[in-house]
Design an enzyme around this catalytic site. Structure first.
Site, PDB file in Angstrom:
ATOM      1  N   SER A 105      25.441  60.108  79.414  1.00  0.00           N
ATOM      2  CA  SER A 105      24.753  59.070  79.981  1.00  0.00           C
ATOM      3  C   SER A 105      25.643  57.737  80.079  1.00  0.00           C
ATOM      4  O   SER A 105      26.718  57.731  80.867  1.00  0.00           O
ATOM      5  CB  SER A 105      23.338  58.945  79.325  1.00  0.00           C
ATOM      6  OG  SER A 105      22.587  57.931  79.828  1.00  0.00           O
ATOM      7  N   ASP A 248      24.224  54.496  85.618  1.00  0.00           N
ATOM      8  CA  ASP A 248      25.043  54.993  84.799  1.00  0.00           C
ATOM      9  C   ASP A 248      25.795  56.249  84.755  1.00  0.00           C
ATOM     10  O   ASP A 248      25.664  56.712  85.995  1.00  0.00           O
ATOM     11  CB  ASP A 248      24.094  55.003  83.227  1.00  0.00           C
ATOM     12  CG  ASP A 248      23.088  55.980  83.572  1.00  0.00           C
ATOM     13  OD1 ASP A 248      22.513  56.447  84.636  1.00  0.00           O
ATOM     14  OD2 ASP A 248      22.546  56.592  82.393  1.00  0.00           O
ATOM     15  N   ASP A 250      24.985  59.414  84.270  1.00  0.00           N
ATOM     16  CA  ASP A 250      24.307  60.699  84.777  1.00  0.00           C
ATOM     17  C   ASP A 250      23.288  60.191  85.976  1.00  0.00           C
ATOM     18  O   ASP A 250      22.396  61.095  86.088  1.00  0.00           O
ATOM     19  CB  ASP A 250      23.554  61.506  83.834  1.00  0.00           C
ATOM     20  CG  ASP A 250      22.555  60.648  82.990  1.00  0.00           C
ATOM     21  OD1 ASP A 250      22.856  59.235  82.870  1.00  0.00           O
ATOM     22  OD2 ASP A 250      21.949  61.126  81.942  1.00  0.00           O
ATOM     23  N   ASP A 252      20.516  58.473  85.870  1.00  0.00           N
ATOM     24  CA  ASP A 252      19.190  58.344  85.848  1.00  0.00           C
ATOM     25  C   ASP A 252      18.605  56.717  85.690  1.00  0.00           C
ATOM     26  O   ASP A 252      17.506  56.456  85.913  1.00  0.00           O
ATOM     27  CB  ASP A 252      18.605  59.083  84.434  1.00  0.00           C
ATOM     28  CG  ASP A 252      19.359  58.725  83.289  1.00  0.00           C
ATOM     29  OD1 ASP A 252      20.369  57.958  83.158  1.00  0.00           O
ATOM     30  OD2 ASP A 252      18.929  59.282  82.284  1.00  0.00           O
TER      31      ASP A 252
HETATM   32 MG    MG Z   1      21.615  57.892  81.684  1.00  0.00          MG
END
Ligand code: MG
Length: 463
Positions: A105, A248, A250, A252
């Site tokens: 992340s 970020d 990943d 999300d």
């Molecule tokens: Mg993340």
């Protein structure tokens, strides 16, 4: 931060999955043992979707994960590079029993991590994590007979396309397309660059991508916080773009940059999105939103006039997701830019948040800077102080509860004290031996005074 973990605590999972430095803690041996435990948790023959972000080391990590999962007799489907919310959305809408995502992340580039999702696409709840940990420590891996281990790894190629289409289906595309805004995208050299620019082009935006290469050594640290986004913010301003969006690792999280080059805190942009959902999208049932105690009390102050109740949870997206599914909500969010729109899915979803923001700006026909300027400005202090252990942290929180007993207190995670002109939060970190302290108030002077008062109480106690 995903650090391995003393043999006594037996905890591998942190706030959001297992994290560690690649080839220090996250070695092939370690990854294999963990994935053996994950595979053994799911029933034999379960179908699991596996994907990853572009971090260094993830190629060996994902291969170790797949190898271990196959040996436990589950069926492995491999999606390759994809944002976490794209994998979650795919699992939710297809016949999978769960998934494994290799990502760290927002953590620094030397980290990677592993997270487990369930058949609804949401991160595994805490009791599932504990079960996997027990299998890991007791080495109770399922080892089916050779004759049952047939299937190949199955490749799934449409995860990112399916995700983008799911977002477009929920938006007023024609309205957004007419605005033809200029948008700067900063995916932090990771998987957001596979989806967000495509979504924007489908919405007729003029797109500039910065930090877009899937480089193993990113051009900026993966966490989309103001200190890491100054260059991107200056590009938004210089290009006279309508807005910027940063993710970020990943993808999300979605952090917005306004047309004046200001990085907008995630709880402030969430207030705008909640307002849009109620006012323009007409979604008022159930009229509540879920957020963690680290969000500003401005959330309550500004959403009250739309009849929205705020439900405060512990810090951690899993707690927000699971609270939303159990009580219902029109949205959920974190102050770090994680926004959840349940019509799409009950997880943080960077590109969905962007789609809603574009729809909001197109509907109101106003600039993001104007909307941001309408919100009261507060002075914020965010810091941490080291502590020896959890007991010490809990003691400090008890003392603060007594000291501020005449104020409104929320104590689902540490202590949050709320007064008219300020609020503060003191909570033990889930990942390192520190107390995290947030103070927010109308003036800088008051913020400093409150901060000093809180810190001196804690320091007296620890002395
Ligand atoms: Mg993340």
């Amino acid at each position: 931060m995903g650090v391995p973990v003393s043999a006594t605590s037996k905890k591998l999972f942190g706030t959001d999955g297992v994290r560690g430095v690649v080839n220090k803690w996250l070695t092939p041996e370690q990854v294999t043992r963990l994935a053996l435990a994950i595979g053994s948790f799911f029933k034999e023959g379960s179908k699991l979707l596996v994907g990853r972000d572009a971090r260094a080391g993830n190629s060996f990590i994902v291969n170790s994960v797949i190898s271990a999962l196959l040996s436990t007799g589950v069926k492995v489907y491999y999606a390759g590079l994809a944002p976490t919310p794209a994998l979650q959305y795919y699992v939710k809408h297809h016949d999978f029993d769960g998934g494994v995502i290799v990502t760290a992340s927002h953590n620094p580039p030397e980290y990677s991590g592993i997270k487990v999702i369930m058949d609804d696409g949401i991160e595994a709840p805490r009791d599932v994590e504990s079960e996997i940990e027990a299998i890991y420590w007791e080495l109770k891996f399922r080892r089916p007979s050779w004759s049952t281990l047939g299937g190949d790894i199955r490749r799934v190629d449409d995860v990112n396309e399916f995700y983008i289409k799911g977002i477009l289906d929920l938006l007023d595309i024609e309205r957004i397309r007419r605005q033809k805004m200029k948008v700067v995208v900063d995916p932090g050299n990771n998987v957001g660059s596979l989806t967000t620019p495509k979504l924007l082009r489908a919405l007729n935006m003029k797109v500039t991508v910065v930090n877009g290469d899937l480089s193993h050594i990113p051009d900026r640290p993966p966490e989309p916080v103001p200190e890491n986004l100054q260059e991107t913010a200056s590009i938004v301003k210089a290009l006279k773009a309508d807005l910027g969006i940063a993710h970020d690792g990943d993808a999300d999280r979605a952090i917005f940059i306004d047309d004046g080059g200001r990085v907008i805190p995630g709880d402030r942009s969430a207030i705008l999105l909640c307002k849009h959902i109620v006012k323009n999208r007409g979604e008022t049932e159930p009229s509540r939103v879920v957020t963690a105690v680290s969000s500003s009390t401005l959330v309550e102050d500004l959403l009250r006039k739309y009849g929205i109740e705020v439900i405060w949870t512990r810090v951690g997206s899993i707690d927000i997701s699971r609270t939303m599914t159990s009580i219902g909500a029109i949205a959920g969010f974190e102050e770090n830019g994680g926004f959840m729109y349940p019509r799409h899915q009950y997880v943080r979803d960077g590109a969905m948040a962007l789609g809603l923001m574009l729809e909001f700006l197109s509907t109101e026909r106003r600039r993001l800077s104007e909307l941001y300027d309408e919100m009261p400005k507060r002075h914020i202090i965010k810091t941490k102080i080291p502590i020896k252990n959890r007991e010490e942290a809990l003691k400090a929180i008890e003392v603060l509860k007594v000291q501020y007993r005449s104020k409104r207190i929320i104590d689902v995670d540490g202590i949050k004290v709320i007064d008219k002109s300020y609020w503060f939060l003191v909570r033990p970190s889930g990942t390192e031996p520190v107390l995290r302290i947030f103070v927010e108030s109308d003036t800088e002077e008051l913020a400093k005074n409150i901060y000093n008062e809180v810190v001196s109480t804690i320091k007296d106690l620890l002395r």
